[in-house]
Design a protein around this motif. Structure first.
Motif, PDB file in Angstrom:
ATOM      1  N   SER A   1      -3.797   0.180   1.042  1.00  0.00           N
ATOM      2  CA  SER A   1      -3.180   1.473   1.356  1.00  0.00           C
ATOM      3  C   SER A   1      -1.697   1.520   1.007  1.00  0.00           C
TER       4      SER A   1
ATOM      5  N   GLY B   1      -3.667  -3.238   3.962  1.00  0.00           N
ATOM      6  CA  GLY B   1      -4.966  -2.641   3.702  1.00  0.00           C
ATOM      7  C   GLY B   1      -5.993  -3.020   4.742  1.00  0.00           C
TER       8      GLY B   1
ATOM      9  N   THR C   1      -9.634  -2.399   0.608  1.00  0.00           N
ATOM     10  CA  THR C   1      -8.944  -1.161   0.237  1.00  0.00           C
ATOM     11  C   THR C   1      -7.469  -1.322   0.558  1.00  0.00           C
TER      12      THR C   1
END
Length: 419
Positions: free
Chosen positions: A7, A16, A5
């Motif tokens: 960010s 991330g 993921t």
């Protein structure tokens, strides 16, 4: 399966977290980040207890097939895998083909086998042998078998193409064998991007590997590249641009802080931590500032010059440090100090002012200098503790700087140390 993921993105640099790791899926690895480097599944110089004294240990440990392959029979009889055997059951394990500090000699790979070197000599691995080994090791992340020796052979176009063709064939065969193996079918597979210094072949390798069901990508062979630094970085940029955004990019053997920052800036997510070990083996301590925004109250001590240039301006000390014939300076970087130097005989300060590692809290540069000159094993232990903690802290600072929008400020500070 791992899940990445993202960010925040600064240019191509990605901030991330990799989640859903381990048997329970509760472990995470923040990126940009590094793995815990080991040799024969053991942190160099350290016992399990001394390792635990280090702050910021990564949740994923790096082991290498070249150091473990000759122990296959022992592990098959043991049955519980290298993690439990080596006391690493509380961490995830990533297995690369080679050790980044001691890459395999070139010229031995074929269309059917990849050769690795252990303490007992050369072992030839077919895809079937590779899968059998992985079944015994029981690691979590597996770098797939690949032909990554093109760099050392001079990087001819024909050889680069062959490395890509072989690696894709090995990948297909290993994926097929793993899908038929109950113990391995759910493991995370890292596909290797090969192709030497040729962009055309690197891009073909990236595009074709991305079509396979792999969970991440290893940019292989860059540590041995004969290309110029600029050409190498341009090649890394071109490769990462071809890779899916939702899967992590690994690189092995790139560890100097300024080179790490360059790779992060071009989209690389995960590094190994063999650099602190190499620094330790030189009798050196990492000694550089990586705070992008230091605390004003401690800035004076934390930003002490890496090489103590004020001290070296003294002719006598400079002569002592430069004329010691036993010190090999060829590989010493500007991010470290060599504690074998005579100028540290009466330096009773910590290795790095402001460092909170066990060594800096309890011992001095003079003491470590004494241990090194006396060839005491404790020297390697204390330096390894310090160098690991400093390196892990460096990656934490990179993530904090990215989160605060200060990545380029930190990069400039790190870059100044190398000039």
């Amino acid at each position: 399966m791992m899940k990445l993921t993202i960010s925040a993105v600064t240019g191509r640099a990605r901030l991330g977290v990799i989640t859903s790791l381990g048997q329970t899926g509760e472990k995470t690895l923040e990126v940009p980040g590094c793995l815990l480097y080991t040799r024969t599944a053991s942190a160099p110089h350290l016992t399990h207890d001394t390792l635990q004294s280090i702050a910021g240990i990564p949740p994923v440990t790096h082991v290498s097939l070249s150091t473990l392959a000759e122990h296959q029979e022992v592990l098959e009889e043991y049955k519980d895998g290298i993690g439990k055997f080596a006391g690493l059951s509380d961490t995830l394990l990533y297995c690369s083909i080679t050790d980044p500090v001691t890459p395999n000699p070139p010229g031995y790979n074929t269309n059917k086998t990849v050769s690795v070197w252990g303490s007992g000599g050369r072992l030839e691995l077919t895809p079937q042998k590779f899968i059998t080994l992985q079944s015994a090791l029981k690691v979590d992340w597996i770098q797939c078998l690949s032909d990554g020796e093109v760099m050392a052979e001079g990087g001819s176009r024909k050889r680069a193409k062959k490395s890509v063709d072989r690696s894709l064939a090995f990948l297909d065969e290993c994926l097929k064998l793993m899908s038929e193996n109950e113990a391995l079918k759910q493991k995370v597979v890292i596909g290797a991007i090969e192709g030497g210094d040729l962009q055309e072949e690197r891009l073909r390798s990236a595009q074709e590997t991305a079509k396979r069901p792999v969970s991440g990508f290893l940019l292989d062979g860059f540590q041995g590249s004969s290309a110029s630094p600029e050409a190498k970085l341009n090649l890394i940029s071109a490769v990462t641009a071809e890779l899916p955004e939702d899967k992590p990019r690994f690189i092995n053997g790139i560890g100097r802080p300024d080179e790490v920052m360059d790779c992060i800036e071009r989209g690389v997510d995960v590094f190994d931590s063999s650099f602190p070990y190499e620094v330790t083996e030189r009798g050196c301590a990492l000694c550089f500032t990586h705070q992008y925004q230091p605390d004003p109250e401690t800035a004076g001590e934390n930003q002490r010059p890496v090489f103590d240039k004020e001290e070296l301006s003294n002719g006598e000390k400079n002569e002592e440090s430069s004329e010691d014939p036993e010190i090999d300076r060829s590989n010493i970087t500007s991010y470290e100090i060599c504690l074998k130097e005579k100028r540290f005989r009466e330096d009773f300060g910590p290795l790095l002012p402001g460092c909170t590692c066990y060594c800096c809290r309890h011992h001095s540069r003079a003491y470590v200098h004494h241990l090194l000159t006396s060839k005491e094993l404790l020297a390697g232990i204390l330096l390894m503790v310090h160098n690991f903690q400093q390196y892990f802290s460096f990656f934490r600072s990179v993530r904090e700087a990215m989160s605060a929008g200060k990545f380029h400020d930190l990069k400039q500070k790190i870059r100044r140390r190398s000039s």
